[in-house]
Design a protein around this motif. Sequence first.
Motif, PDB file in Angstrom:
ATOM      1  N   MET A 169       0.109   0.155  -5.753  1.00 56.19           N
ATOM      2  CA  MET A 169       0.757  -0.105  -7.032  1.00 56.19           C
ATOM      3  C   MET A 169       0.511   1.053  -7.990  1.00 56.19           C
ATOM      4  N   ALA A 170       1.434   1.238  -8.912  1.00 56.40           N
ATOM      5  CA  ALA A 170       1.264   2.151 -10.046  1.00 56.40           C
ATOM      6  C   ALA A 170       2.276   1.739 -11.096  1.00 56.40           C
ATOM      7  N   GLY A 171       1.999   2.051 -12.359  1.00 59.98           N
ATOM      8  CA  GLY A 171       2.926   1.631 -13.401  1.00 59.98           C
ATOM      9  C   GLY A 171       2.805   2.419 -14.678  1.00 59.98           C
ATOM     10  N   GLU A 172       3.571   1.988 -15.686  1.00 67.48           N
ATOM     11  CA  GLU A 172       3.604   2.623 -16.993  1.00 67.48           C
ATOM     12  C   GLU A 172       2.733   1.834 -17.961  1.00 67.48           C
ATOM     13  N   ARG A 173       1.940   2.554 -18.749  1.00 68.74           N
ATOM     14  CA  ARG A 173       1.035   1.876 -19.670  1.00 68.74           C
ATOM     15  C   ARG A 173       1.299   2.354 -21.101  1.00 68.74           C
ATOM     16  N   LEU A 174       0.528   3.258 -21.647  1.00 70.16           N
ATOM     17  CA  LEU A 174       0.701   3.702 -23.027  1.00 70.16           C
ATOM     18  C   LEU A 174       2.030   4.428 -23.184  1.00 70.16           C
ATOM     19  N   GLU A 181       2.608   7.029 -20.151  1.00 64.71           N
ATOM     20  CA  GLU A 181       1.410   7.160 -19.323  1.00 64.71           C
ATOM     21  C   GLU A 181       1.599   6.436 -17.991  1.00 64.71           C
ATOM     22  N   ILE A 182       1.187   7.078 -16.904  1.00 67.10           N
ATOM     23  CA  ILE A 182       1.142   6.457 -15.583  1.00 67.10           C
ATOM     24  C   ILE A 182      -0.277   5.947 -15.366  1.00 67.10           C
ATOM     25  N   SER A 183      -0.387   4.692 -14.931  1.00 66.43           N
ATOM     26  CA  SER A 183      -1.704   4.073 -14.823  1.00 66.43           C
ATOM     27  C   SER A 183      -1.724   3.060 -13.685  1.00 66.43           C
ATOM     28  N   ALA A 184      -2.901   2.436 -13.485  1.00 68.74           N
ATOM     29  CA  ALA A 184      -3.096   1.398 -12.456  1.00 68.74           C
ATOM     30  C   ALA A 184      -2.682   1.891 -11.074  1.00 68.74           C
ATOM     31  N   VAL A 185      -2.945   3.169 -10.796  1.00 73.95           N
ATOM     32  CA  VAL A 185      -2.636   3.721  -9.471  1.00 73.95           C
ATOM     33  C   VAL A 185      -3.722   3.255  -8.506  1.00 73.95           C
ATOM     34  N   CYS A 186      -3.348   2.428  -7.548  1.00 70.89           N
ATOM     35  CA  CYS A 186      -4.348   1.883  -6.640  1.00 70.89           C
ATOM     36  C   CYS A 186      -3.737   1.553  -5.287  1.00 70.89           C
ATOM     37  N   THR A 187      -4.567   1.636  -4.249  1.00 74.69           N
ATOM     38  CA  THR A 187      -4.158   1.341  -2.881  1.00 74.69           C
ATOM     39  C   THR A 187      -5.237   0.514  -2.214  1.00 74.69           C
ATOM     40  N   ALA A 188      -4.845  -0.543  -1.526  1.00 65.72           N
ATOM     41  CA  ALA A 188      -5.798  -1.371  -0.798  1.00 65.72           C
ATOM     42  C   ALA A 188      -6.525  -0.544   0.256  1.00 65.72           C
ATOM     43  N   PRO A 189      -7.797  -0.825   0.518  1.00 66.27           N
ATOM     44  CA  PRO A 189      -8.563  -0.025   1.487  1.00 66.27           C
ATOM     45  C   PRO A 189      -7.879   0.112   2.843  1.00 66.27           C
ATOM     46  N   GLU A 190      -7.258  -0.961   3.315  1.00 60.12           N
ATOM     47  CA  GLU A 190      -6.648  -0.918   4.649  1.00 60.12           C
ATOM     48  C   GLU A 190      -5.358  -0.121   4.703  1.00 60.12           C
ATOM     49  N   ALA A 191      -4.829   0.279   3.526  1.00 59.39           N
ATOM     50  CA  ALA A 191      -3.561   1.006   3.486  1.00 59.39           C
ATOM     51  C   ALA A 191      -3.715   2.441   3.006  1.00 59.39           C
ATOM     52  N   ARG A 192      -4.933   2.910   2.847  1.00 63.01           N
ATOM     53  CA  ARG A 192      -5.140   4.268   2.347  1.00 63.01           C
ATOM     54  C   ARG A 192      -4.833   5.301   3.416  1.00 63.01           C
ATOM     55  N   GLY A 193      -4.525   6.513   2.951  1.00 61.47           N
ATOM     56  CA  GLY A 193      -4.211   7.599   3.861  1.00 61.47           C
ATOM     57  C   GLY A 193      -2.761   7.632   4.304  1.00 61.47           C
ATOM     58  N   ARG A 194      -1.916   6.795   3.720  1.00 62.87           N
ATOM     59  CA  ARG A 194      -0.506   6.743   4.098  1.00 62.87           C
ATOM     60  C   ARG A 194       0.409   7.371   3.047  1.00 62.87           C
ATOM     61  N   GLY A 195      -0.165   7.929   1.983  1.00 66.18           N
ATOM     62  CA  GLY A 195       0.630   8.592   0.953  1.00 66.18           C
ATOM     63  C   GLY A 195       1.264   7.673  -0.065  1.00 66.18           C
ATOM     64  N   ALA A 203       7.663   8.440  -7.895  1.00 67.36           N
ATOM     65  CA  ALA A 203       8.771   7.604  -8.317  1.00 67.36           C
ATOM     66  C   ALA A 203       8.733   7.350  -9.820  1.00 67.36           C
ATOM     67  N   LEU A 204       7.538   7.147 -10.363  1.00 70.03           N
ATOM     68  CA  LEU A 204       7.412   6.939 -11.810  1.00 70.03           C
ATOM     69  C   LEU A 204       7.741   8.210 -12.578  1.00 70.03           C
ATOM     70  N   VAL A 205       7.301   9.358 -12.076  1.00 71.83           N
ATOM     71  CA  VAL A 205       7.650  10.633 -12.709  1.00 71.83           C
ATOM     72  C   VAL A 205       9.162  10.771 -12.802  1.00 71.83           C
ATOM     73  N   SER A 206       9.862  10.439 -11.717  1.00 71.19           N
ATOM     74  CA  SER A 206      11.322  10.547 -11.707  1.00 71.19           C
ATOM     75  C   SER A 206      11.946   9.672 -12.781  1.00 71.19           C
ATOM     76  N   ARG A 207      11.471   8.446 -12.902  1.00 69.07           N
ATOM     77  CA  ARG A 207      12.007   7.528 -13.907  1.00 69.07           C
ATOM     78  C   ARG A 207      11.755   8.029 -15.319  1.00 69.07           C
ATOM     79  N   ILE A 208      10.525   8.471 -15.561  1.00 64.51           N
ATOM     80  CA  ILE A 208      10.144   8.897 -16.908  1.00 64.51           C
ATOM     81  C   ILE A 208      10.925  10.137 -17.328  1.00 64.51           C
ATOM     82  N   VAL A 209      11.014  11.109 -16.438  1.00 69.11           N
ATOM     83  CA  VAL A 209      11.741  12.339 -16.753  1.00 69.11           C
ATOM     84  C   VAL A 209      13.223  12.049 -16.962  1.00 69.11           C
TER      85      VAL A 209
END
Length: 249
Positions: A169-174, A181-195, A203-209
């Motif tokens: 997950m990741a999202g917009e905050r301030l 601001e992009i915030s709450a960037v997190c990945t479950a332990p079992e899903a890490r290393g997959r990019g 994707a958020l950068v694209s939306r914001i820009v």
Amino acid sequence: MTPRPSSRLPRTTREAHTTMADRDATPLDDPVGASLRGRHAHLARRLGAAVTYQAEVATFSSVPAEPDERAWADLARLLGPGQLADLFSSPASPPPDWEPVFALDGRQLIWDGGDRVPAAPGDVTELGADDVPHMLDLVARTRPGPFWARTREMGAYLGVFDGGRLVAMAGERLRPPGWTEISAVCTAPEARGRGHAGRLVGALVSRIVARGERPFLHVAEANTGAIALYERLGFRTRRTVTFRGFRTP
């Protein structure tokens, strides 16, 4: 999180990073106050010169850059006795009877990717109100930072599901003027290393820009892996900050 030795940028390095592109970044000096008095005004609680978010949206509070006794009294009344005053990156010092709760060295980064706007990946899903239980479960497992039941009301949140379970997950905050601001960037332990984190941030950068705004984010100084990821994605350090919280008397 176990603290690591501070790697604060030397003053000369910070000054070298201050370019003409930063001249419109004044709202980032007080991103909480600039958000609450602007695009997040509908999520704000105010009293005099003090302002904070509504319950379960965020704990962040703001006072003027040089607050007087009345401003601190307003914030104390607004929050109530014995409550957390999360001053985020504000350098203002509260009265001595406000108990320190935490202090964490961090960085504020701004996106400087130029024309390198990432393409939106196909496996990213926009999260809504029905996804809040999944979001809170992921936050509890990964602890990316403050996130509450109504935090998603601050902006758009994107996620990646695997087998019906939210794994990233990741999202917009301030939302200070001209910035998101992009915030709450997190990945479950079992899903890490997959990019997943890189794709979500991209994707958020694209939306914001696309809205004519500029992305920024905050990260703990000790989180060197995240800093390296953000730099690869086109972010650079604008300034070092200290996140601080206090308990109201």
